[in-house]
Structure formats: C-alpha cells, structure tokens
Design a protein around this motif. Structure first.
Motif, PDB file in Angstrom:
ATOM      1  N   ASP A 572      25.795  31.059  57.260  1.00  0.00           N
ATOM      2  CA  ASP A 572      26.766  30.865  58.384  1.00  0.00           C
ATOM      3  C   ASP A 572      27.327  29.639  58.517  1.00  0.00           C
ATOM      4  O   ASP A 572      26.687  28.490  58.618  1.00  0.00           O
ATOM      5  CB  ASP A 572      25.733  31.074  59.343  1.00  0.00           C
ATOM      6  N   THR A 573      28.681  29.461  58.295  1.00  0.00           N
ATOM      7  CA  THR A 573      29.448  28.279  58.290  1.00  0.00           C
ATOM      8  C   THR A 573      29.415  27.588  59.654  1.00  0.00           C
ATOM      9  O   THR A 573      29.538  26.430  59.679  1.00  0.00           O
ATOM     10  CB  THR A 573      30.781  28.399  57.976  1.00  0.00           C
ATOM     11  N   GLU A 574      29.429  28.350  60.474  1.00  0.00           N
ATOM     12  CA  GLU A 574      29.332  27.804  61.969  1.00  0.00           C
ATOM     13  C   GLU A 574      27.689  27.092  62.076  1.00  0.00           C
ATOM     14  O   GLU A 574      27.830  25.864  62.586  1.00  0.00           O
ATOM     15  CB  GLU A 574      29.427  28.536  63.177  1.00  0.00           C
ATOM     16  N   ILE A 575      26.813  27.418  61.584  1.00  0.00           N
ATOM     17  CA  ILE A 575      25.425  26.830  61.538  1.00  0.00           C
ATOM     18  C   ILE A 575      25.326  25.578  60.594  1.00  0.00           C
ATOM     19  O   ILE A 575      24.864  24.402  60.944  1.00  0.00           O
ATOM     20  CB  ILE A 575      24.172  27.751  61.424  1.00  0.00           C
ATOM     21  N   LEU A 576      25.889  25.679  59.660  1.00  0.00           N
ATOM     22  CA  LEU A 576      26.159  24.751  58.576  1.00  0.00           C
ATOM     23  C   LEU A 576      26.897  23.612  59.196  1.00  0.00           C
ATOM     24  O   LEU A 576      26.743  22.452  59.034  1.00  0.00           O
ATOM     25  CB  LEU A 576      26.882  25.202  57.315  1.00  0.00           C
ATOM     26  N   THR A 577      28.031  23.896  59.898  1.00  0.00           N
ATOM     27  CA  THR A 577      28.700  22.883  60.588  1.00  0.00           C
ATOM     28  C   THR A 577      27.892  22.084  61.628  1.00  0.00           C
ATOM     29  O   THR A 577      27.959  20.734  61.655  1.00  0.00           O
ATOM     30  CB  THR A 577      29.809  23.521  61.321  1.00  0.00           C
ATOM     31  N   GLU A 578      26.903  22.878  62.219  1.00  0.00           N
ATOM     32  CA  GLU A 578      26.057  21.804  63.251  1.00  0.00           C
ATOM     33  C   GLU A 578      25.194  21.077  62.451  1.00  0.00           C
ATOM     34  O   GLU A 578      24.733  19.904  62.806  1.00  0.00           O
ATOM     35  CB  GLU A 578      25.078  22.993  63.927  1.00  0.00           C
ATOM     36  N   TYR A 579      24.568  21.645  61.319  1.00  0.00           N
ATOM     37  CA  TYR A 579      23.707  20.503  60.676  1.00  0.00           C
ATOM     38  C   TYR A 579      24.654  19.312  59.852  1.00  0.00           C
ATOM     39  O   TYR A 579      23.921  18.197  60.111  1.00  0.00           O
ATOM     40  CB  TYR A 579      23.272  21.238  59.251  1.00  0.00           C
ATOM     41  N   VAL A 580      25.933  19.589  59.815  1.00  0.00           N
ATOM     42  CA  VAL A 580      26.540  18.349  59.580  1.00  0.00           C
ATOM     43  C   VAL A 580      27.089  17.473  60.443  1.00  0.00           C
ATOM     44  O   VAL A 580      26.961  16.257  60.161  1.00  0.00           O
ATOM     45  CB  VAL A 580      28.001  18.801  58.597  1.00  0.00           C
ATOM     46  N   ARG A 581      27.140  18.026  61.489  1.00  0.00           N
ATOM     47  CA  ARG A 581      27.333  17.064  62.734  1.00  0.00           C
ATOM     48  C   ARG A 581      26.072  16.384  63.079  1.00  0.00           C
ATOM     49  O   ARG A 581      26.269  15.031  63.490  1.00  0.00           O
ATOM     50  CB  ARG A 581      27.685  18.042  64.014  1.00  0.00           C
ATOM     51  N   HIS A 582      24.879  16.834  62.872  1.00  0.00           N
ATOM     52  CA  HIS A 582      23.679  16.113  63.152  1.00  0.00           C
ATOM     53  C   HIS A 582      23.840  14.921  62.086  1.00  0.00           C
ATOM     54  O   HIS A 582      23.351  13.919  62.489  1.00  0.00           O
ATOM     55  CB  HIS A 582      22.581  16.997  62.887  1.00  0.00           C
ATOM     56  N   ALA A 583      24.165  15.064  60.789  1.00  0.00           N
ATOM     57  CA  ALA A 583      24.042  14.071  59.708  1.00  0.00           C
ATOM     58  C   ALA A 583      25.204  12.990  60.253  1.00  0.00           C
ATOM     59  O   ALA A 583      25.083  11.851  59.451  1.00  0.00           O
ATOM     60  CB  ALA A 583      24.311  14.563  58.506  1.00  0.00           C
ATOM     61  N   MET A 584      26.202  13.253  60.998  1.00  0.00           N
ATOM     62  CA  MET A 584      27.045  12.453  61.242  1.00  0.00           C
ATOM     63  C   MET A 584      27.300  11.827  62.492  1.00  0.00           C
ATOM     64  O   MET A 584      28.260  11.777  63.244  1.00  0.00           O
ATOM     65  CB  MET A 584      28.627  13.194  61.001  1.00  0.00           C
ATOM     66  N   SER A 585      25.877  11.908  63.076  1.00  0.00           N
ATOM     67  CA  SER A 585      25.653  11.276  64.317  1.00  0.00           C
ATOM     68  C   SER A 585      26.266   9.902  64.940  1.00  0.00           C
ATOM     69  O   SER A 585      26.807   9.804  65.814  1.00  0.00           O
ATOM     70  CB  SER A 585      24.259  11.248  64.722  1.00  0.00           C
ATOM     71  N   ARG A 586      26.323   9.208  63.808  1.00  0.00           N
ATOM     72  CA  ARG A 586      26.766   7.649  64.089  1.00  0.00           C
ATOM     73  C   ARG A 586      28.387   7.736  64.404  1.00  0.00           C
ATOM     74  O   ARG A 586      28.898   7.115  65.206  1.00  0.00           O
ATOM     75  CB  ARG A 586      26.588   6.752  63.045  1.00  0.00           C
ATOM     76  N   GLN A 587      28.925   8.606  63.594  1.00  0.00           N
ATOM     77  CA  GLN A 587      30.410   8.882  63.764  1.00  0.00           C
ATOM     78  C   GLN A 587      30.660   9.272  65.115  1.00  0.00           C
ATOM     79  O   GLN A 587      31.796   9.031  65.957  1.00  0.00           O
ATOM     80  CB  GLN A 587      30.986   9.555  62.715  1.00  0.00           C
ATOM     81  N   ILE A 588      30.043  10.499  65.484  1.00  0.00           N
ATOM     82  CA  ILE A 588      30.156  11.344  66.634  1.00  0.00           C
ATOM     83  C   ILE A 588      30.024  10.513  67.938  1.00  0.00           C
ATOM     84  O   ILE A 588      30.682  10.234  68.991  1.00  0.00           O
ATOM     85  CB  ILE A 588      29.315  12.481  66.618  1.00  0.00           C
ATOM     86  N   THR A 589      28.907   9.449  67.843  1.00  0.00           N
ATOM     87  CA  THR A 589      28.551   8.653  69.070  1.00  0.00           C
ATOM     88  C   THR A 589      29.684   7.648  69.234  1.00  0.00           C
ATOM     89  O   THR A 589      29.857   7.392  70.403  1.00  0.00           O
ATOM     90  CB  THR A 589      27.258   7.997  68.615  1.00  0.00           C
ATOM     91  N   ALA A 590      29.966   7.132  68.041  1.00  0.00           N
ATOM     92  CA  ALA A 590      31.232   6.002  68.314  1.00  0.00           C
ATOM     93  C   ALA A 590      32.427   6.775  68.898  1.00  0.00           C
ATOM     94  O   ALA A 590      32.974   5.590  69.711  1.00  0.00           O
ATOM     95  CB  ALA A 590      31.565   5.406  67.009  1.00  0.00           C
ATOM     96  N   GLN A 591      32.419   7.872  68.836  1.00  0.00           N
ATOM     97  CA  GLN A 591      33.846   8.714  69.509  1.00  0.00           C
ATOM     98  C   GLN A 591      33.568   8.660  71.023  1.00  0.00           C
ATOM     99  O   GLN A 591      34.511   8.959  71.663  1.00  0.00           O
ATOM    100  CB  GLN A 591      34.023   9.912  68.806  1.00  0.00           C
ATOM    101  N   VAL A 592      32.230   8.859  71.372  1.00  0.00           N
ATOM    102  CA  VAL A 592      32.000   9.149  72.779  1.00  0.00           C
ATOM    103  C   VAL A 592      31.836   8.265  73.696  1.00  0.00           C
ATOM    104  O   VAL A 592      31.760   8.280  75.149  1.00  0.00           O
ATOM    105  CB  VAL A 592      31.200  10.700  72.816  1.00  0.00           C
TER     106      VAL A 592
END
Length: 698
Positions: A572-592
């Motif tokens: 499931d590409t949507e579930i895989l996307t969520e896993y990728v987002r978890h691994a990119m937490s530093r980048q997401i945190t920096a954006q918000v």
C-alpha cells in the motif's frame, strides 16, 4: 555440337591471364626489379630498347590517369613504392641508351625520331626544349609536390591523436561498433604511413631531374670526344649527331618523368576531394553563372581595346557568355524543381500519420503571455523572465528535490494583452494579469498610511494588493507596503503553482531519472528496491504523496531505504508514504515549527480519533474513512473555528494527530480545507515543545 563463342573464349583467356598475374604478382615484381638492375649492366638491343621506352611512356600515362580518377590519396597507397620503381626503371633506360649512343652513335628508332622529328633536327631547339622541361619538372612540379607532401605528413601526424579520440568518443556513444572503429583506426594509420612515405618518395623525382641534367651533359661531352677521336668526325658533325641523340634521349625520358611528377602532385594535393578530379572541377568551377557573365564582360571590353587582338578575346567572351547563360537557366530550373519538390514534400508530410501523431505531443508546462508582456521575455528590452525561470527550476530542485521540466513560453493573442496563463499538460491551471512599468504593493499588516493605486489581488496567495506607478514605489515602502515588480509577481506565482502541482509534474520518467541519478552514487540501494521489491510506478506514487504535502524528495537515499525495509510487509503506497514521513521527521519538524523549538498547533479529541480509526475501511484499491455526514460536518465546523483562532494569534494552520489517524484525517479534510498542514506525533522530533492551542471535537 555447338561451336564455342569467340568472345567467351577471349574473355576466358583474359580472365586466366589476370588470375595468373595476380597469383604470381610477387614473383613478377621481384623478377622485374632484378631485370631493371641487369639493364644497367648488360647492353640492350636497339629494338628491345625501343619497346622498353614505349613501355615507360605507357606506364607514366597509366599512373597519371589513375591519379586523376582517385577519390582519395589512399586509393593509390602503393604510389610511393611505384614511384621508386618507375624512377629506377627510367634511370636504367638512361644508362642503356647512353651506352648505345656513345658506342654506336645510334640508340634506336624512338630516340632518333624524338631527336629529328620533335625538334626538327635542330640540336639548339632540342637542347632548349629539354632544359625547359627539366626546369618545369624540377623547380615547379617537383618542388611543389615535395613541399605539399612534407606539410601533409606533418599535419597528418599531428592530427592523429585528435582523430583517435574522435573515434573513441563515437565508439563510447554507440555511434559506431568495434569493427567500424577498427577500420577507421587502420585508415588513420595508413594515411600517416602514406604521407610519410610520400614525403620521402618525392625526393626520388627531385633526384631524377638532377640526374637527367648530368646525364645529358655527359652524353653531349662524351659523344663529342668519341666522335672526333674515335670516329674521325668533324667537330660540327660530331656535336650535331650526339647532341640530337642526347636531346632525343632526354626528351624520351623527361616526358614520362614529367607525367609521373604531375601524378605525384595530384595525389598529395587531393586533400578534400569528394570524387575524381574531373567531377570536382566541374562541380566547383561551373556552378555560378555570375563568374562567367562578368568574365564575358571583361573579355568584351578587352576585345575593344586598340592594339589587342579583338577576335580571340571576343570569341572567348561569347563562349563565357554562353556558359553563363546556360548556367543561369539551369539554376532557375533547378530552383523551380526544388520549390516544387518542397511543396510536394510538405503536402505529403501533412498527410503522414507521423505528423498527426506529433500533434498529440503535450508540453509538460507552458506559460502563455499576452503581447503586452513580450518585453518580459525579450532580453533586448531588458526582460529577464527566462533567467528567472532558470532560477525557479534551480530553487525547486533544491527545496523539493523535483526536476521541473522545461517551461515553454509562447505568446497568445487570444488572451488579454497584459494577461498570462500557466498550463500543465495542455490544461490551464492558473492565470493572472500584470501591469508593466508598475509595481505591486501588498499590505503586510504594518501599513500606517495608504497610497493611491489600482486595486488587484496578488495571484500567488490571493492577497489584496494595488498596482502603483514607479514614482510611488519609495513612498509605499516608507508607508509599510511590501513592493515587488511585475516580473517578480509572475515568478512568484509560477513558483507557487509548481509547488502546488508538483505531484502531477512528477511522472514515471521523471522518477526513473531520479533513480538513475541516485544509482550513480548508491547503485546497491537502487538495485535492491527496483524492480524486485517495488516498480517505478509504485515509487512514483510514494514520491507524489510526499510532494502533495510539500515534503521534499531530495533525500532519495533515505526514501528508498525506508521503502526497502517496509515494502516487504505491505504494498500500500499510502501506508509506505507514512513510514517515509516518520523517517523524515527532522525535515517535517523544520517546516512546521515556529519561533525556535515551539510547535503551536491544534489537535484532535481522542473520541474523534477513535471514531476516525474505527471508520477506516480497507479494500484492494486502498483505504477510506466511513464517517457519517453529520459527524463530518460538525468536525469541519470545529476545525474551521480552531484554525481561525490560530490565525488570529498569528500562527500557521498545523494540526497534530496520532500516527494511526493522520492519513485518514487528511483524506477527510483535504478537499474542504486548503493550506492545512497535518502532522503526527511520530513526525515531530523529541526536542520540540508542543503547544496545543485548540482541540477539534464533534
């Protein structure tokens, strides 16, 4: 029984003779060289000498004809060796004829005929003709051929490394195969060997000309002494007899020598030919009618000059005019035929399926502008839009990891003169209007005094703004406005549109290009994932999901590592996307995060999260949330209310959820609420202070 055809018998005999010569060519050459040396030692009968002299002239004619019909120098690559053999053969004939002249006062019919018939029996005329031939051969032809051969050899050797590199480059690019590369390398080596050999072989012709002068002086001097001392001839009789024989012998040898020298010059000067000499001369000299018409006019004027022979000049003028007239007619007819052929080709091309198929090609991104905005693109008028677009593509590559395709810019008279339209895959996705020579002034909340202007809306973010003339720019900035020029407005709008539609811009080919680029430095990772675990299409969907929420995909290595770890458990590409987002937490945190390490946000009521998690329905085509309309309406109303509170406090629209419901909450609200950032607790680094300013409830 039928009688054999005479022609077939002759053909068979000639074929057999040619086969015999080709089979024993090495023996024939060896015997010939030995016989040439023997000719210098053993006296020859006059009849045999006549035959050999005629044979020498025949060889010279064959050689010069071969040189004329050569298309390139290597067509007669044996010429340096042939030049040595013919020179040696000619010197042997000189020695044999000299022996007969001095011993018998007679050297055969050919030499006697050249001495009496060609020069009219006048030894002085013959001597002068011989000297002229030697001078022409030695100073003009031989010297020039020697110099050309020397320069050609030097340039060929200097050019060898570059030619070898060009062959290697074509081979590496796949333009040629190994066999073709080998043939071309061998040709380059043969050219270098040939011109090097020609440089040395040209010295043979030079030495032959010098030897001819010395032999002539020896024959005249020796014959004069022998005639007076041994044959009791008068001085005048001896001088005339031996001078005529010597001149005849000299002419017989110098005519073939002149032909061979000319052949040498032809071969070494055929550097850039495309055919034989005759074809090249006709193509290059008889191509422009103006040359012959102007020449005809000059010759006509010369024929009218008093004292000059008018008839020859006028005759030649008429001939040149005739050639020029016919060339003009030929060129006109050729142009008409070419124009007609172009029209026929155009009509044919218009009906071909390929041309119809080419109409189906859609540009990935287009920017259409009205005619009033053309100065933005014209560098001659100071327009720098093209440079801005280059910078936009660089910015998107750095910020989002997306390689934006080339943006085609074209003018469109069907839209307003000051308008522009942004298209994605042929469809309009945004438009706006600009006022050239004006600036866009936006109220950023710090304006304490308004300035007059034309009201408008900033196209990228929909903010109210005004167009002001350049004279008001400084005052507007002092009053607290944010002022930008027209091209910056367009560039900002284009950048925002690209970011909004990045998921659509990224296709499978663009994904493959990103994978190929990563494979240059991390091939093991790419080979592990593609194609065994995931296909390019599945990876493209994950990347598109990230871009849709403005998550940069520049760190392709991390993305593929996560996909490699979790794609074995789910496709499931949507579930895989969520896993990728978890691994990119530093980048997401920096954006918000806002203001250091603080994350002001709103969150979901636990009861609402339970309702959402319980309503998740999974199918073969993905998952969705089954929430009743009334609950959905209440949730959206509560969300809007909390977002307004955040906006009033000056914070961005950020919603924090649990990892299990982030995806499904996003699906519920993405179509109703624009510009909302939804993150989960797993996407926020531990060092961040979470400040909850509101709760969404039902």
């Amino acid at each position: 029984m039928a009688e054999p055809n005479n022609e077939s018998v002759v053909d068979n005999q000639l074929a057999g003779l040619g086969s015999f010569i080709q089979r024993y060519s090495d023996v024939i050459i060896a015997v010939t060289l030995v016989m040439i040396v023997i000719m210098m030692i053993i006296p020859l009968p006059t009849a045999l000498l006549d035959v050999l002299i005629c044979f020498n002239i025949t060889i010279a004619i064959v050689v010069i004809m071969s040189a004329i019909y050569n298309e390139e120098a290597l067509d007669l690559s044996v010429f340096p060796s042939l030049l040595l053999v013919t020179t040696l053969f000619r010197l042997a004939l000189n020695i044999s004829s000299t022996r007969l002249i001095l011993l018998n006062g007679y050297a055969g019919e050919v030499i006697t005929a050249f001495g009496n018939f060609v020069v009219g029996g006048n030894p002085v005329v013959g001597f002068i003709m011989f000297i002229i031939l030697v001078i022409i051969n030695f100073i003009v032809i031989t010297k020039g051929s020697e110099r050309v051969a020397e320069v050609s050899a030097r340039f060929t050797l200097d050019a060898m490394p570059g030619k070898q590199m060009a062959i290697d480059a074509d081979l590496n690019q796949g333009a040629i195969n190994d066999a073709e590369a080998k043939v071309r390398r061998e040709k380059i080596q043969r050219e270098a060997d040939f011109f090097g050999a020609m440089d040395g072989a040209s010295k043979f012709v030079k030495g032959d000309a010098i030897a001819a002068i010395i032999i002539m002086l020896i024959n005249i001097g020796g014959g004069f002494v022998i005639g007076m001392v041994q044959r009791d001839m008068a001085a005048v009789e001896a001088l005339q007899t031996y001078t005529l024989l010597t001149v005849g012998e000299g002419l017989v040898s110098q005519i073939p020598a002149l032909l061979i020298s000319t052949a040498t010059g032809l071969i070494v000067t055929r550097a850039a030919s495309e055919g034989d000499l005759g074809n090249d001369l006709v193509k290059q000299l008889v191509r422009n009618e103006r040359i012959y018409l102007i020449t005809a006019g000059v010759l006509t004027a010369m024929s009218l000059v008093p004292g000059l022979p008018g008839v020859p000049f006028f005759t030649l003028a008429c001939l040149c005019a005739f050639v020029g007239y016919n060339l003009r007619r030929k060129n006109v007819i050729t142009e008409e035929v070419q124009e007609e052929a172009k029209e026929v080709k155009a009509r044919t091309e218009a009906t071909k399926p390929e041309n119809i198929v080419s109409l189906l090609q859609v540009d990935p991104m287009e920017l259409e502008i009205g005619y009033a905005l053309i100065p933005l693109v014209d560098t001659g008028q100071g327009g720098d839009l093209l440079d801005r677009i280059v910078m936009i593509r660089r910015q998107c590559a750095i910020e989002m990891g997306l390689v934006v395709p080339t943006i085609r810019i074209r003018d469109n008279i069907q839209i307003k003169p000051s308008a522009y339209v942004i298209k994605l895959k042929g469809m309009e996705i945004a438009r706006g209007e600009l006022m050239l020579d004006h600036f866009l002034a936006m109220n950023s909340g710090t304006v304490f005094e308004e300035v007059p202007g034309t009201p408008t809306v900033e196209p990228a973010f929909g903010l109210p703004a005004i167009w002001i003339p350049e004279s008001e720019r400084e005052q507007a900035e002092l009053n607290g406005y944010t002022v930008v020029d027209a091209v910056s407005v367009l560039a900002t709008h284009l950048t925002e549109v690209i970011k909004q539609h990045a998921a659509e811009i990224l296709g499978r080919q663009e994904t493959q290009n990103l994978l190929d680029n990563l494979a240059k430095t991390n091939s093991a990772l790419v080979n592990e994932v593609v194609p065994d675990l995931m296909g390019v299409g599945e990876i493209q969907k994950v990347l598109a999901n990230l871009l849709e929420e403005r998550i940069s995909i520049r760190d392709m290595a991390t993305i593929l590592e996560v996909l490699s770890d979790y794609s074995k458990a789910t496709k499931d590409t949507e579930i895989l996307t969520e896993y990728v987002r978890h691994a990119m937490s530093r980048q997401i945190t920096a954006q918000v995060v806002q203001g250091g390490n603080v994350l002001p946000c709103i969150t979901l009521d636990p009861a609402l999260e339970n309702r959402i998690a319980g309503g998740v329905q999974r199918t073969d085509h993905g998952s969705y949330v089954n929430l009743d309309p009334d609950s959905t309406r209440k949730m959206l109303a509560s969300l809007e209310n909390e977002l307004n509170k955040l906006a009033n406090m000056g914070y961005g629209a950020v919603v924090l959820t649990s990892p299990a419901v982030r995806l499904y909450f996003k699906k519920l609200v993405s179509r109703s609420v624009q510009g909302l950032t939804i993150v989960s607790h797993a996407e926020i680094t531990p060092n961040i202070e979470i400040q909850i300013l509101g709760v969404v409830r039902i």
